[in-house]
Design a protein around this motif. Structure first.
Motif, mmCIF file in Angstrom:
data_model
loop_
_atom_site.group_PDB
_atom_site.id
_atom_site.type_symbol
_atom_site.label_atom_id
_atom_site.label_comp_id
_atom_site.label_asym_id
_atom_site.label_seq_id
_atom_site.Cartn_x
_atom_site.Cartn_y
_atom_site.Cartn_z
ATOM 1 N N ASP A 25 0.834 -1.209 0.000
ATOM 2 C CA ASP A 25 0.000 0.000 0.000
ATOM 3 C C ASP A 25 0.864 1.253 0.000
ATOM 4 O OD1 ASP A 25 -2.733 -1.385 1.984
ATOM 5 O OD2 ASP A 25 -2.490 -1.172 -0.193
ATOM 6 N N ARG A 28 1.921 1.773 -3.599
ATOM 7 C CA ARG A 28 0.818 2.140 -4.473
ATOM 8 C C ARG A 28 0.307 3.539 -4.182
ATOM 9 N NH1 ARG A 28 -1.870 -1.132 -7.403
ATOM 10 N NH2 ARG A 28 -3.806 -0.030 -6.918
ATOM 11 N N GLU A 29 0.175 3.862 -2.884
ATOM 12 C CA GLU A 29 -0.491 5.125 -2.540
ATOM 13 C C GLU A 29 0.483 6.267 -2.290
ATOM 14 O OE1 GLU A 29 -3.146 4.176 0.680
ATOM 15 O OE2 GLU A 29 -3.929 2.467 -0.462
ATOM 16 N N THR A 34 1.631 2.145 -8.983
ATOM 17 C CA THR A 34 0.513 1.199 -8.874
ATOM 18 C C THR A 34 0.757 -0.099 -9.623
ATOM 19 O OG1 THR A 34 -0.585 2.283 -10.730
ATOM 20 C CG2 THR A 34 -1.177 3.031 -8.514
ATOM 21 N N GLY A 35 1.945 -0.299 -10.105
ATOM 22 C CA GLY A 35 2.245 -1.546 -10.809
ATOM 23 C C GLY A 35 2.272 -2.757 -9.894
ATOM 24 N N HIS A 37 0.531 -5.100 -7.574
ATOM 25 C CA HIS A 37 -0.904 -5.364 -7.459
ATOM 26 C C HIS A 37 -1.256 -6.217 -6.254
ATOM 27 C CE1 HIS A 37 -1.038 -4.806 -12.093
ATOM 28 N NE2 HIS A 37 -1.156 -3.660 -11.471
ATOM 29 N N LEU A 38 -2.471 -6.035 -5.773
ATOM 30 C CA LEU A 38 -2.965 -6.815 -4.633
ATOM 31 C C LEU A 38 -3.957 -7.854 -5.128
ATOM 32 C CD1 LEU A 38 -3.518 -3.856 -2.152
ATOM 33 C CD2 LEU A 38 -1.645 -5.484 -2.198
ATOM 34 N N THR A 49 4.672 -9.131 -5.567
ATOM 35 C CA THR A 49 6.113 -9.359 -5.389
ATOM 36 C C THR A 49 6.947 -8.161 -5.819
ATOM 37 O OG1 THR A 49 5.714 -11.699 -5.854
ATOM 38 C CG2 THR A 49 8.006 -10.962 -5.854
ATOM 39 N N ILE A 75 8.142 -3.300 -10.218
ATOM 40 C CA ILE A 75 8.036 -3.592 -11.649
ATOM 41 C C ILE A 75 8.400 -2.366 -12.487
ATOM 42 C CG2 ILE A 75 5.548 -3.114 -11.589
ATOM 43 C CD1 ILE A 75 7.228 -5.666 -13.918
ATOM 44 N N GLU A 76 8.044 -1.194 -11.965
ATOM 45 C CA GLU A 76 8.333 0.028 -12.717
ATOM 46 C C GLU A 76 9.819 0.289 -12.834
ATOM 47 O OE1 GLU A 76 6.096 -0.193 -10.186
ATOM 48 O OE2 GLU A 76 4.303 1.004 -10.604
ATOM 49 N N GLY A 101 -2.768 -9.189 -17.458
ATOM 50 C CA GLY A 101 -1.662 -8.408 -16.915
ATOM 51 C C GLY A 101 -1.669 -8.207 -15.419
ATOM 52 N N PHE A 102 -2.678 -8.726 -14.701
ATOM 53 C CA PHE A 102 -2.762 -8.392 -13.283
ATOM 54 C C PHE A 102 -1.695 -9.100 -12.465
ATOM 55 C CE2 PHE A 102 -5.002 -5.968 -10.257
ATOM 56 C CZ PHE A 102 -4.963 -6.659 -9.057
ATOM 57 N N THR A 104 1.051 -10.158 -13.723
ATOM 58 C CA THR A 104 2.307 -10.020 -14.455
ATOM 59 C C THR A 104 3.438 -9.334 -13.692
ATOM 60 O OG1 THR A 104 1.017 -10.061 -16.492
ATOM 61 C CG2 THR A 104 3.273 -9.280 -16.658
ATOM 62 N N PRO A 105 3.185 -8.220 -13.022
ATOM 63 C CA PRO A 105 4.302 -7.601 -12.297
ATOM 64 C C PRO A 105 4.946 -8.561 -11.298
ATOM 65 C CG PRO A 105 2.505 -6.044 -12.477
ATOM 66 C CD PRO A 105 1.977 -7.355 -12.980
#
Lengths: 153, 282, 776
Positions: A25, A28-29, A34-35, A37-38, A49, A75-76, A101-102, A104-105
């Motif tokens: 979080d 992401r926040e 945001t790459g 994912h939860l 991961t 991932i970014e 793609g969810f 994928t990262p």
């Protein structure tokens, strides 16, 4: 509120965060990355991961405050500067290792870590190593081919 | 799925950890690898007013060799167990059990001590500790230390003999001398899942250790089965003795009957493989 | 007609996907990535009782918590809600759906209270402070129990627990067959257990209502943005022209996100009432417990056969567990089960009954091939019937499959089967796996080592494109921009199928331009015309052909302009690689981009009377039926000591007509196959007898991983479809053939020792239980 100082994709980050804020979080926040994912928030699916000091970990199972002083790669942070894809990312594209793609990262980060440690894994080693990442779209076929392609690259 | 609020502490020494645990008692919980605790917090199956993060306590991690014993600091990451050549040589069962634990991302954070202190009846390390006759080292208030044999340490599901104010600081695994063989067998629904049934087996000169996991509320050792191994009984007979009084749980993954049946099969396999290795080493 | 047609420049090629660069670098835009200023976060308080009366609901402590903005109950919301059923089923007499449970609860997980707070963390803290008191009442969990006259009513508003029922009469000749006139009459029961779609991204919505303009802007994880818009408008009471729904990247759907969920509609309504931007992101526990389930079916099947096992008649009595609040056409899926039951086999007489019952469990919804139980029950019945009369299951299929020469064939239930290739896929698949060699190996390993190997077939035909308006139509806008690049706007809702790529392939091919000059836009109701979303195996056929039709118009106009400018006859012009040239005279050519510029910016040069611009809108309506088909064959080893099933090889021979992108086709098949494997061997949503869910996390609901799945081998057969592009739908097929192929392989292995199975999942308990039952 505890203070957190860490590096994310090479950039220094400083924030006062609630202790219970997960690393996922936070990324992401607070970092607008945001790459990550939860997919489950209980440590099974692997979509969250990231690399913490070079090691693949589930960001949903760490609290942000635990990452003080650490160097985090998401991932970014894996590709090149102008959106150039890394060898692993290219391989996923070439072998159709992603659909929605969810997940994928999480896979790309895990595979990146895996290949750094084990550059030529056998098919069964690949299957074992990636059994901690869930995908629902690909049936894993393209993913396994992608890892093999990236290992050859 | 977000955890309830808590106060966070990240002490730097074992003494500080014990201070905090003593001060807060049942309201405090040690946070090590977090791979078992954090999901429970996220699901709000449990909550604690205080989390004591031990990842900053440097003295807690590390593997050292004492005379005949491998001392594994409780904060040592599980990945070290599967990578370290010294561990593989001194206590092969530890190295061999580790790849069964979850997945590599989990083992990057999860700790040996965390797994032992969590005491999940379906996990590998507690059974390995019991089979080998390991000892747990606990630190308490004011610098006190005590050791508890593995067989006495695992008391029930997620319950150990550690007092609320105590911290598990090390697990001491005896290095079995002479020609030995070791085997770990387990059946899980999928790769990396908790075992439906599992066996940790050690065969040495005139000694044997056999601990089953996933089939009770703690690791299960059956003395009669261990004696039978030493006495040269057949694998089938050993397996029969090992499961004779088992009362495994039933859940959505496997019934009692399945667990018992599988345990019997795995005991026979583990004993055969351990014996084969011991024989080859002689 | 085996083999595949030659690929064009783009159509038929495995073009790499446009979607990938952003998805691979973490720049996808999923609903949880949407962050608006002032946005608030939602959490639901849900029932922990399967059936009961709400006697008290105290929200004071929750409301008082710092950071909480609102705590809403049924009293706050229900009276303001429009009809919550999917738009095309609004008139359906279904389960009474309301935003929040008011006086009673009907399944564990039913939403009772909506908490709105500054963060999801605080919302969950507040949810814990809501004190709901529910007096439990006896719940109906088992679908057969639900049929009993003294069973409690799941919906007291209705007369019984039967939600839908349909039966065909049994012709006297069929009755005679089934009663024993036929040489062989075999009856079996098959049960497929409850499981759930589990997209990796759970559901979610951000709904922002702006009181001064009266506009509601929503972002949603959905397969169907236009349906979401209609449903939100209706439920939230906002005129639909003031509702905009955006859906960019969606992390899988598989049917669970085809219609708009109760929670999304409730949050949109709450946003309207509060005049705020609200976000609700479903967590995994909610998704497992309260997002639509699937596949809980029972069938009693009878085959009447002659001495050689040729079908004389068949009967299926099907019972579908629809849970408490089924969504979408799931009652209708039962009808398809009965009508498709004989599948690709010749059968002169058939009849059926199907019933759908309510139970106090999570409602049933669409999941990749919602009707596929017809294939599960039939293919498993085929093997059981064959075995019962001593015929190899492959031989039985060869004797009964409709030969190509006899197409078109009218199924006994009246459906017209044509332009399919079940017999060809059957032969290709068994050749690929080496059926006869496997039989020899199976016998050898059993005799020599006592090991149990088995082989199983799953053969099916699938009606693709959907037969219900508006699922059978799609709208495409092909707009050439003044610089010559093309924007295609579609009412689709891609969630992994690569529509941005495949439709660009079609348009580039049709217009003769480069694929990099085509962009596909979807997922925004403000920008795209009303469409069917993505689901039901329809995009290639319906959206693809809508694109073709629109391209034909654009192409004709471009040629007319070029012909006029070059003083040539339109019939003499071709478009190749972005150049419109006179055939045979390459020097007389114009760039596509030049034609576009004239169309918009140099309009005086256009032919007299021609409208300016270069764009077209076209709608394609699918024919009532276009069939796809495939044959799955699977080999397994069953471990007698542990009950573990290991898949050795897995082959799919499929016919989806002409493929737009073979790589994407195989990817779709693979995903479906692994869902079928997961559903047959690992996944099981379990309730206890009181209706409490026991598999509420990924630790208990087991999805297959890389370690459990085989490498899938593909063969392709191509029969054309009666549509312009020659495509057929194939998104669901992988999930249809796999459950029975795996089941049959296990049953085949167990048959070596006389053990039988009749239900799934096939975990160690089931296998060891079957082996033990044989021993006793």
């Amino acid at each position: 509120m505890p203070r957190l100082e860490c590096t994310v994709n090479g950039e220094r980050r400083r924030a006062d965060v609630e202790a219970r804020l997960t690393l996922a979080d936070f990324l992401r926040e607070h970092c607008a990355l945001t790459g990550t994912h939860l997919g489950c928030e209980h440590g099974v699916c692997g979509a969250c991961t990231v690399l913490v000091d070079g090691e693949a970990v589930r960001a949903c199972l760490m609290f942000a405050v635990q990452a003080g002083g650490a160097s985090i790669t998401t991932i970014e942070g894996l590709g090149g500067p102008d959106g150039a894809l890394s060898a692993v990312q290219e391989a996923f594209r070439a072998e159709h290792g992603l659909q929605c793609g969810f997940c994928t990262p999480g896979f790309v980060v895990s595979v990146t870590a895996l290949l750094r440690e084990s550059p030529s894994p056998s098919e069964s080693e690949i299957r074992d190593a990636l059994s901690g990442n869930l995908c629902r779209c690909t049936g894993y076929q393209g993913i396994i081919r992608a890892v093999q392609a990236a290992a050859r690259a | 799925m977000k955890p309830a609020p808590f106060s966070y502490h990240a002490p730097a020494t074992i003494a500080d950890v014990c201070e905090l645990l003593a001060e807060h008692g049942d309201d405090a919980k040690v946070l090590a690898g977090g791979q078992s605790l954090v999901p429970m917090l996220a699901l709000r199956l449990t909550q604690f007013a205080h989390l004591v993060d031990v990842n900053r306590v440097e003295s807690l991690a590390g593997v050292t060799r004492e005379d005949g014993v491998l001392v594994v600091g409780a904060g040592t990451r599980q990945r070290v167990m599967e990578r370290d050549a010294g561990v593989a040589t001194a206590v092969p069962l530890l190295a061999r059990a580790t790849p069964f634990i979850g997945h590599f991302q989990i083992r990057n954070r999860g700790t040996v001590g965390g797994s032992l202190a969590h005491a999940d009846p379906a996990s590998e390390y507690p059974a390995v500790a019991c089979a080998l006759g390991a000892e747990m080292e606990l630190a308490g208030r004011g610098g006190s230390r005590r050791r508890v044999a593995a067989d006495d340490f695992f008391v029930g599901t997620w319950t150990t003999a550690a007092e609320p104010h105590e911290l598990l600081v090390a697990a001491r695994f005896p290095v079995w001398p002479g020609p030995c063989g070791f085997a770990i067998e387990e059946l899980a629904r999928r790769h990396g899942d908790f075992a439906l049934a599992g066996v940790a087996c050690a065969v040495g000169e005139d000694r044997a250790g056999l601990a089953l996991f996933g089939v009770g509320s703690t690791p299960v050792r059956v003395g009669a089965a261990e004696s039978a191994i030493v006495a040269g009984a057949s694998e089938a007979d050993v397996a029969e003795l090992a499961v004779r009084e088992l009362e495994p749980p039933s859940d959505v993954h496997a019934s009692r009957a399945t667990r018992t049946r599988v345990a019997r099969h795995l005991v026979a396999r583990a004993v055969a493989r351990a014996r084969e290795e011991a024989h080859a080493a002689a | 007609m085996s083999g595949t047609s030659a690929a064009g420049r783009f159509v038929g090629q495995s073009v790499k996907r446009r979607e990938d660069p952003r998805l691979l670098t973490g720049h996808g835009r999923y609903v949880d990535d949407v962050m608006l200023p002032g946005m608030l976060h939602c959490a639901f308080v849900r029932s922990d009782v399967a059936r009961g009366r709400i006697v008290a609901c105290d929200v004071d402590a929750a409301r008082a918590l710092d950071g909480v903005v609102a705590v809403l109950t049924a009293d706050d919301l229900n009276a303001h809600a429009g009809v919550m059923q999917p738009t095309m089923l609004m008139a359906m007499d279904g389960a009474p759906l309301r935003p929040l449970a008011a006086r009673d609860v009907r399944f564990v997980g039913e939403p009772i209270v909506l908490v709105v707070a500054e963060s999801r963390y605080v919302a969950e803290d507040a949810a814990e402070l809501v004190a709901v008191e529910i007096e439990p009442e006896p719940a109906v969990i088992d679908p057969e129990r639900a049929l009993e006259p003294d069973a409690p009513l799941v919906h007291p508003e209705r007369a019984s627990n039967v939600g839908a029922e349909m039966a065909f009469p049994i012709a006297p000749e069929l009755q005679a067959c089934l009663d024993g006139d036929a040489v062989h009459v075999v009856t079996r029961r098959f049960v497929q257990h409850r499981h759930t779609p589990v997209p990796m991204e759970a559901r979610g919505v951000v709904a922002a209502y702006e009181p001064t303009s009266g506009e509601l802007h929503a972002w949603m994880s959905t397969q169907n943005p236009h349906e979401a818009k209609q449903a939100i408008a209706r439920v939230a009471g906002v005129p639909s022209h003031l509702v905009r729904v955006e859906s960019h990247d969606v992390g899988g759907g598989f049917g669970q996100k085809f219609f708009t969920g109760r929670e999304e509609l409730t949050v949109a309504l709450a946003a309207r009432r509060l005049g705020r931007a609200l976000k609700w992101i479903e967590d995994r526990r909610e998704n497992l417990i309260a997002s639509n389930h699937a596949r809980a079916d029972i069938a009693d099947c009878t085959f009447a056969m002659d001495a050689d096992g040729r079908l004389l008649g068949s009967y299926i009595d099907h019972l579908e567990d629809s849970g408490s609040f089924p969504v979408g056409a799931t009652g209708g899926a039962g009808a398809l089960v009965g009508m498709l039951f004989t599948g690709p086999y010749k059968c002169p007489l058939a009849s059926m009954r199907t019933r759908s019952v309510f139970t106090n469990t999570c409602g049933r919804g669409a999941y990749r091939g919602p009707w596929l139980f017809e294939t599960v029950a039939r293919e498993q019945m085929v093997d059981a019937a064959a075995r019962a009369i001593g015929v190899d299951p492959l031989l039985w299929r060869r004797r009964n499959v409709v030969p190509t020469a006899e197409l078109p064939y009218t199924m006994p239930t009246g459906l017209p089967l044509e332009m399919v290739s079940p017999s060809e896929t059957l032969e290709q698949a068994v050749a690929m796996i080496g059926y006869d060699a496997f039989r020899a190996e199976q016998a050898r390993t059993f005799a020599g080592e006592g090991r149990l190997l088995g082989i199983g077939i799953g053969l099916y035909v699938e009606p693709s494109t959907g037969m219900m308006d508006p699922m059978g139509t799609e709208n495409a806008v092909v707009r050439v921009n003044p610089n010559g690049q093309v924007t295609v706007a579609l009412g689709t809702g891609s969630h992994g199928q690569g529509i941005e790529t495949t439709m660009a392939q079609v348009v580039a091919e049709e217009l003769g331009i480069d694929i990099d000059d085509v962009t596909v836009v979807q997922g925004d109701t403000a920008v795209t015309a009303y469409g069917r979303g993505t689901g039901g195996s329809g995009t290639a056929v319906i959206a693809g052909n809508s694109c073709r039709l629109a391209c034909a118009e654009v192409r004709a106009k471009a040629i007319e302009i070029a012909a006029h400018l070059m003083e040539a006859a339109p019939d003499d012009l071709d478009i190749v690689a972005g150049q419109i040239a006179v055939r045979g005279t390459p020097a007389r050519a114009m760039a596509w981009a030049e034609v576009a510029r004239v169309a918009y910016l140099e309009t005086a040069r256009l032919p007299e009377g021609m409208t300016i611009g270069l764009e077209a809108t076209a709608t394609f309506k699918a024919p009532g039926f276009s069939w796809s088909n495939a044959c799955h064959v699977c080999t397994v080893e069953v471990d007698r000591a542990t009950g573990v099933v290991q898949i050795l090889r897995y082959v799919v021979s499929e016919d989806c007509g002409k493929m737009i992108n073979p790589m994407i086709v195989e990817g779709q098949i693979a995903g479906g196959v692994v869902q079928g494997i997961g559903g047959t061997l690992y996944e099981h949503f379990v309730y206890d007898d009181d209706g409490n869910p026991l598999t509420t996390t990924f630790m208990d609901y087991l999805l297959p991983t890389t370690a459990e799945v085989p490498t899938i081998e593909y063969g392709h057969v191509e029969t054309p479809s009666p549509t312009p592009g020659g495509h057929k739908g194939m998104g669901e097929g992988g999930a249809i053939g796999s459950p029975p192929a795996v089941f049959n392989a296990v049953a085949d292995a167990l048959a070596l020792v006389g053990a039988t199975i009749d239900r799934t999942p096939l975990g160690p308990d089931a296998i060891l239980g079957a082996l033990a039952a044989r021993d006793s």
